[in-house]
Scaffold this motif. Structure first.
Motif, PDB file in Angstrom:
ATOM      1  N   ASP A  23       1.142  -8.673  -8.180  1.00  0.00           N
ATOM      2  CA  ASP A  23       0.511  -7.898  -7.098  1.00  0.00           C
ATOM      3  C   ASP A  23       0.915  -8.361  -5.699  1.00  0.00           C
ATOM      4  O   ASP A  23       0.251  -8.052  -4.713  1.00  0.00           O
ATOM      5  CB  ASP A  23      -1.020  -7.924  -7.222  1.00  0.00           C
ATOM      6  CG  ASP A  23      -1.502  -7.242  -8.483  1.00  0.00           C
ATOM      7  OD1 ASP A  23      -0.884  -6.235  -8.898  1.00  0.00           O
ATOM      8  OD2 ASP A  23      -2.490  -7.717  -9.075  1.00  0.00           O
ATOM      9  N   LYS A  35      14.606   9.050 -10.380  1.00  0.00           N
ATOM     10  CA  LYS A  35      13.537   9.398  -9.444  1.00  0.00           C
ATOM     11  C   LYS A  35      14.073   9.878  -8.096  1.00  0.00           C
ATOM     12  O   LYS A  35      13.313  10.373  -7.274  1.00  0.00           O
ATOM     13  CB  LYS A  35      12.616   8.193  -9.208  1.00  0.00           C
ATOM     14  CG  LYS A  35      11.921   7.691 -10.453  1.00  0.00           C
ATOM     15  CD  LYS A  35      10.780   8.582 -10.821  1.00  0.00           C
ATOM     16  CE  LYS A  35       9.952   7.937 -11.925  1.00  0.00           C
ATOM     17  NZ  LYS A  35       8.814   8.750 -12.285  1.00  0.00           N
ATOM     18  N   ALA A  92       4.709   7.114   1.893  1.00  0.00           N
ATOM     19  CA  ALA A  92       4.609   7.447   0.467  1.00  0.00           C
ATOM     20  C   ALA A  92       3.592   6.485  -0.139  1.00  0.00           C
ATOM     21  O   ALA A  92       3.655   5.277   0.088  1.00  0.00           O
ATOM     22  CB  ALA A  92       5.964   7.293  -0.205  1.00  0.00           C
ATOM     23  N   LYS A  93       2.645   7.037  -0.925  1.00  0.00           N
ATOM     24  CA  LYS A  93       1.559   6.203  -1.448  1.00  0.00           C
ATOM     25  C   LYS A  93       1.676   5.890  -2.933  1.00  0.00           C
ATOM     26  O   LYS A  93       1.346   4.804  -3.360  1.00  0.00           O
ATOM     27  CB  LYS A  93       0.220   6.880  -1.180  1.00  0.00           C
ATOM     28  CG  LYS A  93      -0.115   6.991   0.292  1.00  0.00           C
ATOM     29  CD  LYS A  93      -1.390   7.781   0.504  1.00  0.00           C
ATOM     30  CE  LYS A  93      -1.606   8.125   1.945  1.00  0.00           C
ATOM     31  NZ  LYS A  93      -0.855   9.259   2.404  1.00  0.00           N
ATOM     32  N   ASN A  94       2.092   6.825  -3.724  1.00  0.00           N
ATOM     33  CA  ASN A  94       2.174   6.615  -5.174  1.00  0.00           C
ATOM     34  C   ASN A  94       3.516   5.974  -5.508  1.00  0.00           C
ATOM     35  O   ASN A  94       4.442   6.637  -5.962  1.00  0.00           O
ATOM     36  CB  ASN A  94       1.983   7.929  -5.925  1.00  0.00           C
ATOM     37  CG  ASN A  94       0.605   8.508  -5.673  1.00  0.00           C
ATOM     38  OD1 ASN A  94      -0.369   7.774  -5.626  1.00  0.00           O
ATOM     39  ND2 ASN A  94       0.534   9.811  -5.498  1.00  0.00           N
ATOM     40  N   LEU A  95       3.590   4.686  -5.274  1.00  0.00           N
ATOM     41  CA  LEU A  95       4.867   3.984  -5.385  1.00  0.00           C
ATOM     42  C   LEU A  95       5.200   3.592  -6.818  1.00  0.00           C
ATOM     43  O   LEU A  95       4.320   3.279  -7.609  1.00  0.00           O
ATOM     44  CB  LEU A  95       4.837   2.701  -4.554  1.00  0.00           C
ATOM     45  CG  LEU A  95       4.746   2.861  -3.058  1.00  0.00           C
ATOM     46  CD1 LEU A  95       4.776   1.493  -2.399  1.00  0.00           C
ATOM     47  CD2 LEU A  95       5.860   3.722  -2.523  1.00  0.00           C
ATOM     48  N   VAL A  96       6.479   3.587  -7.067  1.00  0.00           N
ATOM     49  CA  VAL A  96       7.019   2.951  -8.258  1.00  0.00           C
ATOM     50  C   VAL A  96       7.547   1.612  -7.768  1.00  0.00           C
ATOM     51  O   VAL A  96       8.278   1.551  -6.783  1.00  0.00           O
ATOM     52  CB  VAL A  96       8.162   3.792  -8.872  1.00  0.00           C
ATOM     53  CG1 VAL A  96       8.831   3.042 -10.004  1.00  0.00           C
ATOM     54  CG2 VAL A  96       7.644   5.151  -9.325  1.00  0.00           C
ATOM     55  N   SER A  97       7.121   0.544  -8.415  1.00  0.00           N
ATOM     56  CA  SER A  97       7.637  -0.779  -8.060  1.00  0.00           C
ATOM     57  C   SER A  97       8.153  -1.435  -9.329  1.00  0.00           C
ATOM     58  O   SER A  97       7.879  -0.973 -10.437  1.00  0.00           O
ATOM     59  CB  SER A  97       6.550  -1.641  -7.410  1.00  0.00           C
ATOM     60  OG  SER A  97       5.495  -1.880  -8.317  1.00  0.00           O
ATOM     61  N   GLU A 100      -0.570   5.476   7.412  1.00  0.00           N
ATOM     62  CA  GLU A 100      -1.096   5.816   6.083  1.00  0.00           C
ATOM     63  C   GLU A 100      -0.994   7.312   5.787  1.00  0.00           C
ATOM     64  O   GLU A 100      -0.877   7.698   4.627  1.00  0.00           O
ATOM     65  CB  GLU A 100      -2.535   5.336   5.941  1.00  0.00           C
ATOM     66  CG  GLU A 100      -2.604   3.814   5.858  1.00  0.00           C
ATOM     67  CD  GLU A 100      -3.966   3.304   5.444  1.00  0.00           C
ATOM     68  OE1 GLU A 100      -4.147   3.065   4.248  1.00  0.00           O
ATOM     69  OE2 GLU A 100      -4.830   3.155   6.325  1.00  0.00           O
ATOM     70  N   LYS A 151       0.821  -1.218   0.000  1.00  0.00           N
ATOM     71  CA  LYS A 151       0.000   0.000   0.000  1.00  0.00           C
ATOM     72  C   LYS A 151       0.851   1.263   0.000  1.00  0.00           C
ATOM     73  O   LYS A 151       0.379   2.327  -0.368  1.00  0.00           O
ATOM     74  CB  LYS A 151      -0.912   0.023   1.220  1.00  0.00           C
ATOM     75  CG  LYS A 151      -1.933  -1.091   1.217  1.00  0.00           C
ATOM     76  CD  LYS A 151      -2.963  -0.914   2.293  1.00  0.00           C
ATOM     77  CE  LYS A 151      -3.703   0.349   2.145  1.00  0.00           C
ATOM     78  NZ  LYS A 151      -5.125   0.328   1.959  1.00  0.00           N
ATOM     79  N   GLY A 152       2.102   1.140   0.467  1.00  0.00           N
ATOM     80  CA  GLY A 152       2.957   2.315   0.559  1.00  0.00           C
ATOM     81  C   GLY A 152       4.338   1.946   1.046  1.00  0.00           C
ATOM     82  O   GLY A 152       4.652   0.774   1.247  1.00  0.00           O
TER      83      GLY A 152
END
Length: 139
Positions: free
Chosen positions: A120, A109, A87-92, A83, A48-49
Motif C-alpha cells: 500500500d 489497457k 484518474a481514480k480507478n488505478l491499476v497498479s 481529485e 489516490k490517483g
C-alpha cells in the motif's frame, strides 16, 4: 532479454508526486519544469490517483502556454481540483511484477504509466518510455 526481470529494475524510484490537495497550477508547473507526463497523486504514502498532462490539456489551454514561461492562466484551474481531474480507478503493480507483465498491461489497457505499489505504499512509476529504453538497451 531476461524473461523474469522485475519492473523494479526499470521503474523510476524517485517519484515526483502531487498531494491530493495541491492546486492544478502546481501540477502544470511540475509537468513543464520536470518534463514529465504522469504524476501520481498521494495522500501520505497512499496513492489516490494519477494525473496526466493530457488530463490538464482536456480542461485548459496548457499547451498554448510557452513552456519557458512561468506565468499560467489559472482561471480554468480554479474551477477544478486535482481529485476531480485525476484518474481514480488505478491499476497498479507490485515491484516484483515482470517487465513482460507490465508491458502486457500497458498494451491491453492502453495506459502510458503504471504506479508501482508495495504494501500500500507508492515505491515507483513505470512508463512506456521506461519500457522503450529497456528494449533499446537489449540491442
Amino acid at each position: 532479454m531476461k524473461k523474469r526481470t522485475p519492473v523494479s529494475e526499470i521503474m523510476t524510484k524517485t517519484v515526483i508526486t502531487l498531494n491530493h490537495t495541491d492546486e492544478l497550477e502546481t501540477a502544470e508547473r511540475l509537468f513543464k519544469t520536470k518534463k514529465i507526463r504522469h504524476i501520481p497523486v498521494v495522500s501520505g504514502d497512499a496513492i489516490k490517483g494519477m494525473l496526466s498532462y493530457t488530463d490538464l490539456l482536456r480542461i485548459s489551454f496548457a499547451d498554448a502556454v510557452d513552456e519557458e514561461d512561468d506565468s499560467v492562466d489559472t482561471v480554468v484551474y480554479n474551477m477544478f481540483t486535482i481529485e476531480q481531474v485525476m484518474a481514480k480507478n488505478l491499476v497498479s503493480v507490485p515491484s516484483t511484477t515482470t517487465i513482460k507483465e507490465v508491458a502486457e498491461i500497458l498494451a491491453v489497457k492502453e495506459f502510458h504509466a503504471l504506479p508501482v505499489v508495495d504494501h500500500d505504499k507508492l515505491v515507483g512509476i513505470v512508463t512506456t518510455t521506461d519500457l522503450i529504453n529497456y528494449l533499446i538497451e537489449q540491442f
